[in-house]
Motif scaffolding. Structure first.
Motif, short mmCIF file in Angstrom:
data_model
loop_
_atom_site.label_atom_id
_atom_site.label_comp_id
_atom_site.label_asym_id
_atom_site.label_seq_id
_atom_site.Cartn_x
_atom_site.Cartn_y
_atom_site.Cartn_z
N ALA A 1 0.83 -1.20 0.00
CA ALA A 1 0.00 0.00 0.00
C ALA A 1 0.87 1.25 0.00
O ALA A 1 0.60 2.23 -0.72
N MET A 2 1.94 1.23 0.79
CA MET A 2 2.87 2.37 0.82
C MET A 2 3.58 2.52 -0.52
O MET A 2 3.83 3.64 -0.98
N LEU A 3 3.89 1.39 -1.16
CA LEU A 3 4.51 1.44 -2.48
C LEU A 3 3.55 2.08 -3.48
O LEU A 3 3.96 2.87 -4.34
N GLY A 4 2.26 1.76 -3.35
CA GLY A 4 1.26 2.38 -4.21
C GLY A 4 1.21 3.88 -4.00
O GLY A 4 1.11 4.65 -4.97
N LEU A 5 1.28 4.32 -2.74
CA LEU A 5 1.30 5.76 -2.45
C LEU A 5 2.55 6.42 -3.02
O LEU A 5 2.49 7.55 -3.53
N PHE A 6 3.67 5.69 -2.95
CA PHE A 6 4.91 6.22 -3.50
C PHE A 6 4.78 6.42 -5.01
O PHE A 6 5.18 7.48 -5.55
N LEU A 7 4.23 5.44 -5.70
CA LEU A 7 4.05 5.55 -7.16
C LEU A 7 3.09 6.69 -7.50
O LEU A 7 3.27 7.40 -8.49
N LEU A 8 2.06 6.86 -6.67
CA LEU A 8 1.12 7.96 -6.86
C LEU A 8 1.82 9.30 -6.67
O LEU A 8 1.57 10.26 -7.41
N LEU A 9 2.72 9.37 -5.69
CA LEU A 9 3.51 10.58 -5.46
C LEU A 9 4.38 10.91 -6.66
O LEU A 9 4.47 12.06 -7.09
N ILE A 10 5.03 9.89 -7.22
CA ILE A 10 5.88 10.09 -8.38
C ILE A 10 5.04 10.54 -9.58
O ILE A 10 5.44 11.45 -10.33
N LEU A 11 3.88 9.93 -9.76
CA LEU A 11 2.99 10.30 -10.86
C LEU A 11 2.52 11.75 -10.70
O LEU A 11 2.49 12.52 -11.68
N SER B 1 4.01 14.10 -9.10
CA SER B 1 5.15 14.98 -9.35
C SER B 1 5.38 15.16 -10.85
O SER B 1 5.67 16.27 -11.32
N ALA B 2 5.23 14.07 -11.61
CA ALA B 2 5.41 14.14 -13.06
C ALA B 2 4.39 15.05 -13.71
O ALA B 2 4.68 15.75 -14.69
N LEU B 3 3.17 15.06 -13.16
CA LEU B 3 2.09 15.86 -13.74
C LEU B 3 2.12 17.31 -13.31
O LEU B 3 1.91 18.22 -14.12
N PHE B 4 2.41 17.55 -12.02
CA PHE B 4 2.27 18.90 -11.48
C PHE B 4 3.60 19.58 -11.13
O PHE B 4 3.66 20.80 -11.09
N PHE B 5 4.63 18.79 -10.88
CA PHE B 5 5.94 19.36 -10.53
C PHE B 5 7.03 18.65 -11.32
O PHE B 5 7.91 17.99 -10.73
N PRO B 6 6.98 18.72 -12.64
CA PRO B 6 7.94 17.96 -13.47
C PRO B 6 9.40 18.31 -13.19
O PRO B 6 10.27 17.46 -13.39
N HIS B 7 9.65 19.53 -12.74
CA HIS B 7 11.03 19.92 -12.44
C HIS B 7 11.60 19.16 -11.24
O HIS B 7 12.83 19.10 -11.07
N SER B 8 10.71 18.61 -10.41
CA SER B 8 11.17 17.87 -9.23
C SER B 8 11.28 16.37 -9.49
O SER B 8 11.86 15.65 -8.67
N LEU B 9 10.74 15.91 -10.60
CA LEU B 9 10.67 14.47 -10.86
C LEU B 9 12.06 13.84 -10.93
O LEU B 9 12.30 12.79 -10.32
#
Length: 207
Positions: free
Chosen positions: A10-20, A22-30
């Motif tokens: 479940a935490m891994l799923g949250l991590f992937l959601l965080l990365i996604l 970031s890619a959508l809204f903060f691409p400079h941080s990805l």
């Protein structure tokens, strides 16, 4: 172990959601987040934190993100190790099996020393930034010592959060130097990771 593994997933799923996100809204941080993740997993905590500080990442966010990565690794690998220790492997992926076999040897090597000092010894083991130490192997040692799952994981995760905070503070004293050479640091770790991958594949399939 099943509940721990599910929580880790479940935490891994949250991590992937965080990365996604970031890619959508903060691409400079990805790129920074991915670099910290890969470097932490391959080279360890200090390498990942060094990249975050070099990129001038917010301190609180860096501590949270690094802790999150290490917590996921513990919560995923600890229950699998327990199953492996009990000869009940639910995943027969050979590299993972080899990792557990090496980890068993390391955990058994250190467990007499940690047993002597108990919980403080386990905490010190997690704080130590040396090869084959840290929270994942520390959790394995805790299990071998006979600690309960709750006692092992609360000790390991608390020590991990303290260790991440401590090393961010210590590494931060070299922030100016890290910022100046941040580009070279990232390239250096990436090059080392590629060379390690090539060496592993060559050893595995060519020899």
């Amino acid at each position: 172990e099943g509940k721990i593994l599910m929580f880790g997933l479940a935490m891994l799923g949250l991590f992937l959601l965080l990365i996604l996100s970031s890619a959508l809204f903060f691409p400079h941080s990805l790129q920074t987040l991915l670099s910290i993740t890969a470097t932490n997993m391959i080279f360890g905590r200090m390498a990942g934190l060094s990249i975050g500080i070099a990129k001038q990442m917010d301190t609180a966010l860096l501590i949270f993100f690094s802790f999150f990565i290490e917590a996921i690794m513990v919560l995923l690998l600890y229950p699998l190790f327990v199953q492996s220790w009990n000869r009940l492997e639910i995943i027969t992926y050979e590299p993972l099996h080899d990792f557990f076999e090496r980890s068993k040897e390391t955990a058994q090597k250190y467990q007499p020393y940690i047993r002597k000092y108990g919980i403080p010894g386990l905490i010190f083991f997690v704080l130590t930034p040396l090869a084959m130490t840290g929270p994942v192997i520390g959790s394995f040692v805790g299990y071998i010592l006979g600690f309960s799952h709750f006692k092992t994981l609360t000790t390991i995760l608390s020590a991990t959060l303290a260790a991440v905070s401590l090393w961010v503070y210590l590494i931060g004293h070299f922030e100016d130097l890290l910022v100046t050479y941040s580009h070279f640091i990232s390239i250096g770790f990436l090059t080392a990771a590629i060379l390690m991958g090539v060496w592993y594949l060559t050893k595995r399939y060519m020899l």
